[in-house]
Design a protein around this motif. Structure first.
Motif, mmCIF file in Angstrom:
data_model
loop_
_atom_site.group_PDB
_atom_site.id
_atom_site.type_symbol
_atom_site.label_atom_id
_atom_site.label_comp_id
_atom_site.label_asym_id
_atom_site.label_seq_id
_atom_site.Cartn_x
_atom_site.Cartn_y
_atom_site.Cartn_z
ATOM 1 N N HIS A 91 20.144 -51.030 -4.821
ATOM 2 C CA HIS A 91 20.324 -51.891 -5.995
ATOM 3 C C HIS A 91 21.662 -52.607 -5.950
ATOM 4 C CE1 HIS A 91 17.305 -49.044 -8.161
ATOM 5 N NE2 HIS A 91 16.701 -49.923 -7.393
ATOM 6 N N PHE A 92 22.659 -51.987 -5.345
ATOM 7 C CA PHE A 92 23.958 -52.619 -5.192
ATOM 8 C C PHE A 92 23.855 -53.883 -4.342
ATOM 9 C CE2 PHE A 92 27.812 -52.829 -2.478
ATOM 10 C CZ PHE A 92 28.728 -53.210 -3.448
ATOM 11 N N TYR A 93 23.111 -53.825 -3.234
ATOM 12 C CA TYR A 93 22.930 -55.006 -2.393
ATOM 13 C C TYR A 93 22.063 -56.054 -3.081
ATOM 14 C CZ TYR A 93 25.242 -53.161 1.739
ATOM 15 O OH TYR A 93 26.185 -52.707 2.627
ATOM 16 N N VAL A 94 21.118 -55.628 -3.895
ATOM 17 C CA VAL A 94 20.321 -56.592 -4.663
ATOM 18 C C VAL A 94 21.228 -57.388 -5.605
ATOM 19 C CG1 VAL A 94 18.539 -56.821 -6.433
ATOM 20 C CG2 VAL A 94 18.166 -55.307 -4.489
ATOM 21 N N CYS A 95 22.155 -56.718 -6.251
ATOM 22 C CA CYS A 95 23.096 -57.404 -7.157
ATOM 23 C C CYS A 95 24.001 -58.362 -6.389
ATOM 24 C CB CYS A 95 23.935 -56.385 -7.918
ATOM 25 S SG CYS A 95 22.986 -55.327 -9.044
ATOM 26 N N ILE A 96 24.401 -57.989 -5.165
ATOM 27 C CA ILE A 96 25.214 -58.901 -4.353
ATOM 28 C C ILE A 96 24.405 -60.139 -3.974
ATOM 29 C CG2 ILE A 96 26.384 -59.166 -2.128
ATOM 30 C CD1 ILE A 96 27.267 -56.296 -2.329
ATOM 31 N N ASN A 97 23.146 -59.949 -3.590
ATOM 32 C CA ASN A 97 22.306 -61.095 -3.242
ATOM 33 C C ASN A 97 22.065 -62.005 -4.440
ATOM 34 O OD1 ASN A 97 22.043 -60.304 -0.564
ATOM 35 N ND2 ASN A 97 20.200 -59.100 -0.952
ATOM 36 N N GLU A 98 22.009 -61.426 -5.632
ATOM 37 C CA GLU A 98 21.825 -62.231 -6.841
ATOM 38 C C GLU A 98 23.131 -62.817 -7.367
ATOM 39 O OE1 GLU A 98 19.896 -59.625 -9.552
ATOM 40 O OE2 GLU A 98 17.941 -59.737 -8.537
ATOM 41 N N LYS A 99 24.253 -62.502 -6.713
ATOM 42 C CA LYS A 99 25.587 -62.995 -7.114
ATOM 43 C C LYS A 99 25.938 -62.573 -8.540
ATOM 44 C CE LYS A 99 25.290 -65.397 -3.248
ATOM 45 N NZ LYS A 99 23.884 -65.189 -2.915
ATOM 46 N N ASP A 100 25.477 -61.400 -8.927
ATOM 47 C CA ASP A 100 25.728 -60.887 -10.279
ATOM 48 C C ASP A 100 26.909 -59.915 -10.202
ATOM 49 O OD1 ASP A 100 25.678 -59.998 -12.869
ATOM 50 O OD2 ASP A 100 23.508 -59.668 -12.940
ATOM 51 N N LEU A 101 28.113 -60.434 -10.369
ATOM 52 C CA LEU A 101 29.304 -59.599 -10.233
ATOM 53 C C LEU A 101 29.428 -58.574 -11.349
ATOM 54 C CD1 LEU A 101 31.926 -62.245 -9.090
ATOM 55 C CD2 LEU A 101 30.790 -60.511 -7.699
ATOM 56 N N LYS A 102 28.857 -58.864 -12.514
ATOM 57 C CA LYS A 102 28.923 -57.905 -13.613
ATOM 58 C C LYS A 102 28.160 -56.633 -13.264
ATOM 59 C CE LYS A 102 28.114 -57.435 -18.587
ATOM 60 N NZ LYS A 102 27.588 -58.098 -19.816
#
Length: 287
Positions: A91-102
């Motif tokens: 899930h951490f890499y999914v957030c990086i791919n989505e550019k969701d820094l929050k």
């Protein structure tokens, strides 16, 4: 006087058959009786067998349903219960791919420590780590994504990931890497406490690296005391070399390096301006 009488075979066969029917009781032969008993037994057991088959089919259907549910969980990464380290890293890499820094910040511990082999200094603390991921997501643009090839989980909330970068589902050269994460529990969630990132080098020394390794190990074997001193405190030698460089070579080398860097910066800006002009002209011509 003898009289010869001819009896037809058909009449004799019919009489014999009638007599046999009259003399013998109407009872089937043993073979026929066994066949009838077996047939009646099959007819009695048939509903029971049908019920057993239906139960077996129901069991198979239930098992298939369970396997489908399990496979859907694996495919969609659904979590039932407390998340593991591997799920957290996915899930951490999914957030990086989505550019969701929050959301990325939700997976980072306050005392996070990340060591990237591409940088000289590690990133210590959540503030430095978030600054690093901010630069990373900006450099990735809108089309570059992390793709996880393999992920394995160890004891104590540890996980290792093998990944590469893709641009529009095409692998970018020299972007393969491995990351090793150490997580910890904070309340009801798992956060990243420590990480080490190793990225593929674009320089492929090949046999040169083996030759260099052989020469270094030969020197270590010839001078074991000096090798032990060097391996215990390599930063001391590096600092001494830097001091010698700053005293004797820096006054001559630094101006040349600075002018070289300025020339390349000017060339890069000129090239960027030329590309912008070409894009502007192409938009006008191909409207």
């Amino acid at each position: 006087m003898a009289v010869a009488v001819n009896f037809s075979a058909q009449a004799l066969r019919q009489r014999t058959c009638h007599r046999a029917r009259a003399c013998l009781p109407f009872d089937p032969l043993p073979f026929q009786r066994s066949c009838q008993l077996e047939y009646q037994k099959r007819m009695k057991e048939q509903p029971h067998r049908i019920a057993i088959k239906r139960q077996e089919k129901n069991k198979i259907t239930i098992n298939r349903g369970v396997s489908c549910i399990m496979s859907s969980n694996n495919d969609n990464d659904l979590i039932f219960g407390p998340p593991s380290a591997s799920d957290t890293i996915k899930h951490f890499y999914v957030c990086i791919n989505e550019k969701d820094l929050k959301k990325v910040g939700d997976y980072i511990s306050e005392h996070c420590y990340i060591e990237d082999c591409s940088f000289f200094n590690p990133f210590n603390g959540k503030k430095e780590v978030m600054h690093f991921f901010n630069l990373l997501t900006r450099g990735m643009g809108q089309n570059v994504k992390f793709v996880i090839e393999h992920i394995c989980e160890g004891d104590g909330f540890t996980a290792g990931v093998n990944w590469h970068l893709e641009w529009k589902q095409r692998q970018v050269p020299f972007t393969r890497g491995c990351s090793f994460y150490e997580c910890s529990e904070e309340g009801e969630k798992i956060v990243i406490k420590k990480a080490k990132i190793v990225i593929e080098s674009p320089v492929k020394p090949g046999g040169m690296a083996l030759v260099l390794l052989k020469n270094v190990t030969t020197i270590f074997d010839e001078f074991p005391r000096a090798a032990e001193w060097f391996l215990k405190s390599p930063h001391i030698i590096l600092q001494s070399v830097l001091k010698i460089y700053a005293i004797f070579f820096a006054p001559f080398v630094n101006p040349l390096v600075a002018s070289y860097i300025r020339v390349w910066e000017f060339m890069a800006r000129l090239l960027a301006c030329a590309i912008k002009i070409l894009l502007y002209i192409s938009r006008i011509l191909f409207r």
